[in-house]
Design an enzyme around this catalytic site. Structure first.
Site, PDB file in Angstrom:
ATOM      1  N   ASP A  43      -7.262 -45.109  68.164  1.00  0.00           N
ATOM      2  CA  ASP A  43      -8.717 -44.914  68.162  1.00  0.00           C
ATOM      3  C   ASP A  43      -9.460 -46.029  68.909  1.00  0.00           C
ATOM      4  OD1 ASP A  43      -8.291 -42.596  66.780  1.00  0.00           O
ATOM      5  OD2 ASP A  43      -8.831 -43.409  64.820  1.00  0.00           O
ATOM      6  N   ARG A  55     -12.444 -32.274  60.984  1.00  0.00           N
ATOM      7  CA  ARG A  55     -11.006 -32.368  60.753  1.00  0.00           C
ATOM      8  C   ARG A  55     -10.714 -32.721  59.292  1.00  0.00           C
ATOM      9  NH1 ARG A  55      -6.656 -30.808  63.123  1.00  0.00           N
ATOM     10  NH2 ARG A  55      -4.831 -31.954  62.503  1.00  0.00           N
ATOM     11  N   LYS A  65     -15.115 -44.924  58.266  1.00  0.00           N
ATOM     12  CA  LYS A  65     -15.182 -43.454  58.318  1.00  0.00           C
ATOM     13  C   LYS A  65     -13.902 -42.817  57.788  1.00  0.00           C
ATOM     14  CE  LYS A  65     -14.190 -41.077  62.213  1.00  0.00           C
ATOM     15  NZ  LYS A  65     -13.303 -39.888  62.149  1.00  0.00           N
ATOM     16  N   ASN A  66     -12.762 -43.284  58.283  1.00  0.00           N
ATOM     17  CA  ASN A  66     -11.527 -42.569  57.962  1.00  0.00           C
ATOM     18  C   ASN A  66     -11.035 -42.816  56.535  1.00  0.00           C
ATOM     19  OD1 ASN A  66     -11.627 -41.295  60.388  1.00  0.00           O
ATOM     20  ND2 ASN A  66     -10.125 -42.613  61.405  1.00  0.00           N
ATOM     21  N   CYS A 118     -12.229 -33.752  66.531  1.00  0.00           N
ATOM     22  CA  CYS A 118     -12.250 -34.145  67.934  1.00  0.00           C
ATOM     23  C   CYS A 118     -11.191 -33.378  68.708  1.00  0.00           C
ATOM     24  CB  CYS A 118     -12.000 -35.643  68.070  1.00  0.00           C
ATOM     25  SG  CYS A 118     -13.491 -36.600  67.773  1.00  0.00           S
ATOM     26  N   ARG A 142      -3.322 -30.546  67.374  1.00  0.00           N
ATOM     27  CA  ARG A 142      -3.302 -31.393  66.182  1.00  0.00           C
ATOM     28  C   ARG A 142      -2.691 -30.585  65.032  1.00  0.00           C
ATOM     29  NH1 ARG A 142      -8.922 -34.641  65.839  1.00  0.00           N
ATOM     30  NH2 ARG A 142      -7.705 -35.817  64.319  1.00  0.00           N
ATOM     31  N   PRO A 143      -1.356 -30.574  64.968  1.00  0.00           N
ATOM     32  CA  PRO A 143      -0.681 -29.732  63.973  1.00  0.00           C
ATOM     33  C   PRO A 143      -0.852 -30.249  62.551  1.00  0.00           C
ATOM     34  CG  PRO A 143       0.915 -31.093  65.144  1.00  0.00           C
ATOM     35  CD  PRO A 143      -0.416 -31.377  65.764  1.00  0.00           C
ATOM     36  N   ILE A 144      -0.584 -29.371  61.560  1.00  0.00           N
ATOM     37  CA  ILE A 144      -0.606 -29.828  60.159  1.00  0.00           C
ATOM     38  C   ILE A 144       0.722 -29.480  59.461  1.00  0.00           C
ATOM     39  CG2 ILE A 144      -3.128 -29.772  59.893  1.00  0.00           C
ATOM     40  CD1 ILE A 144      -2.672 -27.159  58.228  1.00  0.00           C
ATOM     41  N   ASP A 145       1.771 -29.342  60.286  1.00  0.00           N
ATOM     42  CA  ASP A 145       3.064 -28.961  59.700  1.00  0.00           C
ATOM     43  C   ASP A 145       3.564 -29.962  58.657  1.00  0.00           C
ATOM     44  OD1 ASP A 145       3.280 -30.493  62.229  1.00  0.00           O
ATOM     45  OD2 ASP A 145       5.394 -30.579  61.698  1.00  0.00           O
ATOM     46  N   GLN A 146       3.290 -31.239  58.854  1.00  0.00           N
ATOM     47  CA  GLN A 146       3.787 -32.246  57.899  1.00  0.00           C
ATOM     48  C   GLN A 146       3.026 -32.186  56.570  1.00  0.00           C
ATOM     49  OE1 GLN A 146       6.633 -34.178  58.596  1.00  0.00           O
ATOM     50  NE2 GLN A 146       6.600 -32.684  60.266  1.00  0.00           N
TER      51      GLN A 146
HETATM   52  C1  EPZ Z   1      -6.312 -39.615  61.775  1.00  0.00           C
HETATM   53  O1  EPZ Z   1      -6.145 -38.306  62.290  1.00  0.00           O
HETATM   54  C2  EPZ Z   1      -7.685 -40.059  62.207  1.00  0.00           C
HETATM   55  N1  EPZ Z   1      -8.671 -39.127  61.672  1.00  0.00           N
HETATM   56  C3  EPZ Z   1      -7.764 -40.118  63.731  1.00  0.00           C
HETATM   57  O2  EPZ Z   1      -8.998 -40.723  64.049  1.00  0.00           O
HETATM   58  C4  EPZ Z   1      -6.660 -41.009  64.283  1.00  0.00           C
HETATM   59  O3  EPZ Z   1      -6.627 -40.917  65.691  1.00  0.00           O
HETATM   60  C5  EPZ Z   1      -5.305 -40.601  63.732  1.00  0.00           C
HETATM   61  O4  EPZ Z   1      -5.336 -40.526  62.289  1.00  0.00           O
HETATM   62  C6  EPZ Z   1      -4.189 -41.581  64.105  1.00  0.00           C
HETATM   63  O5  EPZ Z   1      -4.497 -42.861  63.634  1.00  0.00           O
HETATM   64  C7  EPZ Z   1      -9.037 -39.192  60.401  1.00  0.00           C
HETATM   65  O6  EPZ Z   1      -8.616 -40.037  59.635  1.00  0.00           O
HETATM   66  C8  EPZ Z   1     -10.048 -38.184  59.945  1.00  0.00           C
HETATM   67  P1  EPZ Z   1      -2.256 -38.112  62.298  1.00  0.00           P
HETATM   68  P2  EPZ Z   1      -4.961 -37.396  61.782  1.00  0.00           P
HETATM   69  O7  EPZ Z   1      -1.905 -37.053  61.328  1.00  0.00           O
HETATM   70  O8  EPZ Z   1      -4.687 -37.739  60.368  1.00  0.00           O
HETATM   71  C9  EPZ Z   1       1.168 -35.745  64.677  1.00  0.00           C
HETATM   72  C10 EPZ Z   1     -11.091 -40.926  65.028  1.00  0.00           C
HETATM   73  O9  EPZ Z   1     -11.405 -41.072  66.219  1.00  0.00           O
HETATM   74  N2  EPZ Z   1       1.179 -34.823  63.527  1.00  0.00           N
HETATM   75  O10 EPZ Z   1      -1.981 -39.531  61.933  1.00  0.00           O
HETATM   76  O11 EPZ Z   1      -5.275 -36.007  62.146  1.00  0.00           O
HETATM   77  C11 EPZ Z   1      -0.108 -35.597  65.505  1.00  0.00           C
HETATM   78  O12 EPZ Z   1      -0.013 -34.550  66.432  1.00  0.00           O
HETATM   79  C12 EPZ Z   1     -10.033 -39.923  64.643  1.00  0.00           C
HETATM   80  O13 EPZ Z   1     -11.615 -41.538  64.096  1.00  0.00           O
HETATM   81  C13 EPZ Z   1       2.139 -33.844  63.455  1.00  0.00           C
HETATM   82  O14 EPZ Z   1       2.977 -33.710  64.337  1.00  0.00           O
HETATM   83  O15 EPZ Z   1      -3.771 -37.930  62.699  1.00  0.00           O
HETATM   84  C14 EPZ Z   1      -0.193 -36.970  66.148  1.00  0.00           C
HETATM   85  O16 EPZ Z   1       0.599 -37.003  67.296  1.00  0.00           O
HETATM   86  C15 EPZ Z   1      -9.639 -39.064  65.764  1.00  0.00           C
HETATM   87  N3  EPZ Z   1       2.137 -33.001  62.369  1.00  0.00           N
HETATM   88  C16 EPZ Z   1       0.425 -37.913  65.095  1.00  0.00           C
HETATM   89  O17 EPZ Z   1       1.148 -37.073  64.195  1.00  0.00           O
HETATM   90  C17 EPZ Z   1       1.234 -33.127  61.358  1.00  0.00           C
HETATM   91  O18 EPZ Z   1       1.308 -32.353  60.391  1.00  0.00           O
HETATM   92  C18 EPZ Z   1      -0.584 -38.702  64.259  1.00  0.00           C
HETATM   93  O19 EPZ Z   1      -1.537 -37.800  63.681  1.00  0.00           O
HETATM   94  C19 EPZ Z   1       0.270 -34.140  61.440  1.00  0.00           C
HETATM   95  C20 EPZ Z   1       0.258 -34.975  62.544  1.00  0.00           C
END
Ligand code: EPZ
Length: 429
Positions: A306, A93, A22-23, A117, A122-126
């Site tokens: 996950d 998402r 999926k991802n 979910c 779930r920030p997008i600052d990065q």
């Molecule tokens: C992906 O989400 C997956 N989703 C998630 O799977 C998974 O839990 C996650 O990666 C971690 O492995 C998809 O691929 C669609 P991240 P994503 O950016 O990309 C922080 C599932 O069940 N962060 O790796 O949204 C954030 O808060 C789903 O299949 C920032 O601070 O996750 C978190 O603590 C749910 N700023 C950490 O990073 C940002 O700009 C990891 O998040 C982005 C993230």
């Protein structure tokens, strides 16, 4: 409302085929708009998140044709917009991958703030930090994020303050057709990052280092349409491995990459489960009592967040007291513990740590799937519980697990999907 009705106590045996990841799929589908000719994607999982993304592409003008349930041909040439306006996009998402893909295609993107979910902030600052480094401005208006490169989309060095899958992929998408060299440091290393890089490189991109914490992308001017097959889903495979262990079963999980499953296999082995790796299979046999162990979720190659709800469910029926530390997401990712407690689990949560005291058995109860992986965990709980479990809100599960009911029935589970709530409640009295 759709529900699963699960009668616990059946031992899972046999073979199960794992679907595409999926991802990986949810990033690769938006990436198709970077190509200047049609792409054929194979081994796509037949799940609602994939359907949503191909629907969004169609709404943007792309020609989308499903050749079978797992293969889609997408012609991105007719796409004539830089905006993802559909209400549907808010629900998923991964619609934020259209930010990077549209930037690469036409230097401007307008996308609804992402949903997905609900397990906390779930920030997008990065993502935005990366786009800024590449020369973009951004603004948020009326729930839409607009990002554009008014002068030039150019390569840059980007250091990720946290290891993030989404931002790493989004920057890769934008950088693939930016001018010059982009270097992403402290990049995520998940298998789906490597899959996206392989897809882009097959199209003619120059992405190196995916799978390490430094990814280098030399921008190119053109990307061409290709045929590409998505990797197997690490988390779906891990979920069936845990279900096999929980039911003291003997299951061969097929069409997997065993290397991607090492952190999951290691924990199962620590708990007393036998895991035999083949070339593209893992066999999971559980013929002795489960032992406690401690788990800490980490970015890849650590134990995946996950899989946290599923392994916590397994630990809830193991001998002894285990500790589960969620280090990727905030403590909201333990919300499902309340549902498990309704089934007799003894778990206390303190911030990002759950203390799990193993019990002899769980008991069937009416429970809810709070999100995709929490829902998968409740299915596992239902499979091992005494009596009947009625699981509501299964739409979350079907966002990410292809044919979960059919696959479990083939392994010997007593589970069916019902759309008639009253009849279900009558049936279990
Ligand atoms: C992906 O989400 C997956 N989703 C998630 O799977 C998974 O839990 C996650 O990666 C971690 O492995 C998809 O691929 C669609 P991240 P994503 O950016 O990309 C922080 C599932 O069940 N962060 O790796 O949204 C954030 O808060 C789903 O299949 C920032 O601070 O996750 C978190 O603590 C749910 N700023 C950490 O990073 C940002 O700009 C990891 O998040 C982005 C993230």
């Amino acid at each position: 409302m759709e529900k699963y009705v699960i009668k616990g106590g059946c031992r899972l045996t046999g073979e199960v085929n794992i679907s595409g990841a999926k991802n990986a799929a949810v990033a690769i589908i938006p990436a198709v708009i970077l190509a200047d000719s049609p792409c054929r994607l194979e081994n796509l999982p037949d799940i609602s998140d994939v359907k949503t993304l191909t629907y969004i592409l169609e709404s943007m003008g792309a020609k989308v044709e499903y050749l079978d349930r797992h293969t889609v041909e997408i012609d991105p040439r007719p796409v004539d917009t830089d905006t993802v306006s559909d209400q549907v996009a808010r629900r998923i998402r991964a619609s934020y991958y259209f930010l990077g893909a549209l930037l690469g295609r036409c230097r401007r993107a307008v996308v609804p703030m992402p949903g997905g979910c609900n397990f906390g902030i779930r920030p997008i600052d990065q993502h935005l930090k990366g786009f800024s480094a590449l020369g973009c401005d951004y603004s948020l208006d009326n729930g839409m994020i607009a990002v554009s490169a008014p002068r030039d989309l150019h390569g840059a060095s980007v250091y990720m303050d946290v290891v993030t899958v989404g931002a790493t992929m989004n920057i890769m998408l934008a950088a693939a057709k930016a001018r010059g060299l982009t270097i992403i440091e402290n990049a995520a290393r998940e298998p789906h990052i490597v899959d996206l890089a392989n897809f882009l490189n097959t199209m003619g991109a120059d992405v190196r280092g995916a799978g390490t914490d430094t990814i280098k992308i030399h921008g190119v001017q053109k990307l061409r349409g290709v045929t590409y097959s998505i990797i197997p889903d690490q988390i779906e495979a891990g979920t069936y491995m845990v279900a096999a262990a929980a039911t003291h079963g003997d299951v061969t999980v097929k069409n997997v990459t065993p290397k991607h499953l090492e952190s999951i296999s290691a924990k199962l082995v620590e708990m007393g489960v036998t895991v035999e790796e083949g070339d593209d299979t893992v066999r999971v046999v559980c013929d002795r009592p489960l032992r406690k162990c401690n788990v800490k979720t980490m970015p890849h190659p650590g134990f995946p967040t996950d899989m946290q709800p599923q392994i916590t469910t397994l630990l809830s029926i193991a001998h002894g007291t285990s500790m589960v530390n969620e280090s990727v997401w905030e403590s909201n990712r333990f919300k499902y513990v309340d549902e498990l407690r309704r089934m007799g689990a003894q778990i206390t949560v303190d911030g990002k740590v759950a203390i799990v005291e193993g019990v002899d058995h769980l008991k069937g109860a009416p429970v809810r799937a709070l999100d995709l992986r929490a829902g998968a965990a409740m299915v596992i709980a239902g499979l091992v519980a005494e009596g009947t479990t009625v699981l509501e809100d299964v739409k979350y599960i079907e966002r990410g697990y292809e044919n979960i009911v059919e696959k479990l029935v083939d392994l010997g589970a007593d589970i069916y999907r019902s759309q008639e709530p009253d009849q279900v409640m009558d049936k279990i009295g």
